[in-house]
Motif scaffolding. Structure first.
Motif, mmCIF file in Angstrom:
data_model
loop_
_atom_site.group_PDB
_atom_site.id
_atom_site.type_symbol
_atom_site.label_atom_id
_atom_site.label_comp_id
_atom_site.label_asym_id
_atom_site.label_seq_id
_atom_site.Cartn_x
_atom_site.Cartn_y
_atom_site.Cartn_z
ATOM 1 N N THR A 128 0.425 10.595 0.919
ATOM 2 C CA THR A 128 -0.468 9.446 1.082
ATOM 3 C C THR A 128 -1.487 9.707 2.183
ATOM 4 O OG1 THR A 128 1.217 7.910 0.295
ATOM 5 C CG2 THR A 128 -0.564 6.980 1.616
ATOM 6 N N LEU A 129 -1.037 10.283 3.282
ATOM 7 C CA LEU A 129 -1.962 10.592 4.374
ATOM 8 C C LEU A 129 -3.050 11.549 3.904
ATOM 9 C CD1 LEU A 129 0.602 10.926 7.300
ATOM 10 C CD2 LEU A 129 -1.090 9.094 6.968
ATOM 11 N N ILE A 145 -4.151 0.092 7.663
ATOM 12 C CA ILE A 145 -3.738 1.492 7.500
ATOM 13 C C ILE A 145 -3.292 2.067 8.836
ATOM 14 C CG2 ILE A 145 -4.511 3.803 6.813
ATOM 15 C CD1 ILE A 145 -4.117 1.685 4.508
ATOM 16 N N ASP A 146 -4.014 1.751 9.915
ATOM 17 C CA ASP A 146 -3.608 2.232 11.239
ATOM 18 C C ASP A 146 -2.197 1.762 11.575
ATOM 19 O OD1 ASP A 146 -6.035 3.519 11.587
ATOM 20 O OD2 ASP A 146 -6.909 1.907 12.808
ATOM 21 N N ALA A 147 -1.882 0.520 11.238
ATOM 22 C CA ALA A 147 -0.539 -0.016 11.516
ATOM 23 C C ALA A 147 0.509 0.730 10.695
ATOM 24 C CB ALA A 147 -0.490 -1.508 11.202
ATOM 25 N N LEU A 148 0.205 1.039 9.440
ATOM 26 C CA LEU A 148 1.152 1.784 8.600
ATOM 27 C C LEU A 148 1.340 3.204 9.113
ATOM 28 C CD1 LEU A 148 -0.034 0.531 5.094
ATOM 29 C CD2 LEU A 148 2.175 0.044 6.190
ATOM 30 N N ASP A 166 5.148 4.678 8.066
ATOM 31 C CA ASP A 166 5.465 4.248 6.698
ATOM 32 C C ASP A 166 4.745 5.038 5.604
ATOM 33 O OD1 ASP A 166 7.199 2.331 7.608
ATOM 34 O OD2 ASP A 166 5.737 0.694 7.514
ATOM 35 N N LEU A 167 3.787 5.869 5.968
ATOM 36 C CA LEU A 167 3.020 6.592 4.958
ATOM 37 C C LEU A 167 3.511 8.028 4.823
ATOM 38 C CD1 LEU A 167 -0.601 5.319 5.704
ATOM 39 C CD2 LEU A 167 1.113 4.397 4.126
ATOM 40 N N PHE A 220 0.806 -1.220 0.000
ATOM 41 C CA PHE A 220 0.000 0.000 0.000
ATOM 42 C C PHE A 220 0.842 1.275 0.000
ATOM 43 C CE2 PHE A 220 -2.250 3.480 2.034
ATOM 44 C CZ PHE A 220 -3.378 3.563 1.233
ATOM 45 N N ALA A 221 1.834 1.360 0.881
ATOM 46 C CA ALA A 221 2.602 2.606 1.036
ATOM 47 C C ALA A 221 3.247 3.068 -0.269
ATOM 48 C CB ALA A 221 3.629 2.471 2.148
ATOM 49 N N PRO A 222 4.015 2.232 -0.964
ATOM 50 C CA PRO A 222 4.640 2.733 -2.198
ATOM 51 C C PRO A 222 3.640 2.995 -3.316
ATOM 52 C CG PRO A 222 5.175 0.410 -1.885
ATOM 53 C CD PRO A 222 4.481 0.878 -0.642
#
Length: 146
Positions: A121-122, A108-111, A116-117, A78-80
């Motif tokens: 992205t946020l 998403i909460d973990a990222l 990592d985001l 997801f992040a990249p």
């Protein structure tokens, strides 16, 4: 670029520094055939190829790569993917990332917790950007006039 007035035209070669060969091959395969034999498609290769397609304004290849990346969205990718979607304002991919974020809030909460985001992205997924982020508020970089 390939005209005689340019170095690339004289050397009959285009150098693509800092781009994996697999990404260049994927990009050219999409341009020439409208498809790819890459199976499975590696996310880093697809993201490098979408960078080339976007840089050289090959909208057809950008669209093909967007469609290829959508089913590859997962917590670990997801992040990249979302970062590229946000930075390049890729509509289909951005929309898919927003949907993924809505459907997988714990991932998403973990990222977010792990940092990592990116700020882009946020903003894309509607999360607040930390005040210590060095990006301007409002989601757009300020343009300077000279």
């Amino acid at each position: 670029m390939l005209g005689p007035a340019f170095r690339e035209g004289q050397q009959r070669k285009i150098e693509v520094p800092d781009t994996p060969e697999a990404a260049v091959r994927l990009f050219l395969e999409l341009l020439y055939t409208g498809g790819s034999t890459a199976d499975p498609l590696a996310v880093p290769v697809a993201l490098s190829a979408i960078e080339l397609a976007h840089r050289w304004q090959a909208e057809g290849a950008v669209g093909m790569l967007e469609r290829a990346l959508v089913p590859l969205l997962a917590a670990e990718t997801f992040a990249p993917i979302a970062n590229e979607a946000a930075l390049k304002e890729l509509r289909l991919l951005s929309s898919s990332c927003i949907t993924f974020a809505r459907d997988e809030p714990s991932a998403i909460d973990a990222l977010v917790e792990s940092g990592d985001l990116s700020a882009a992205t946020l903003r894309l997924i509607g999360r607040s950007v930390a005040a210590d982020s060095h990006e301007p508020a409002g989601g757009k970089k300020r343009r300077r006039s000279f």
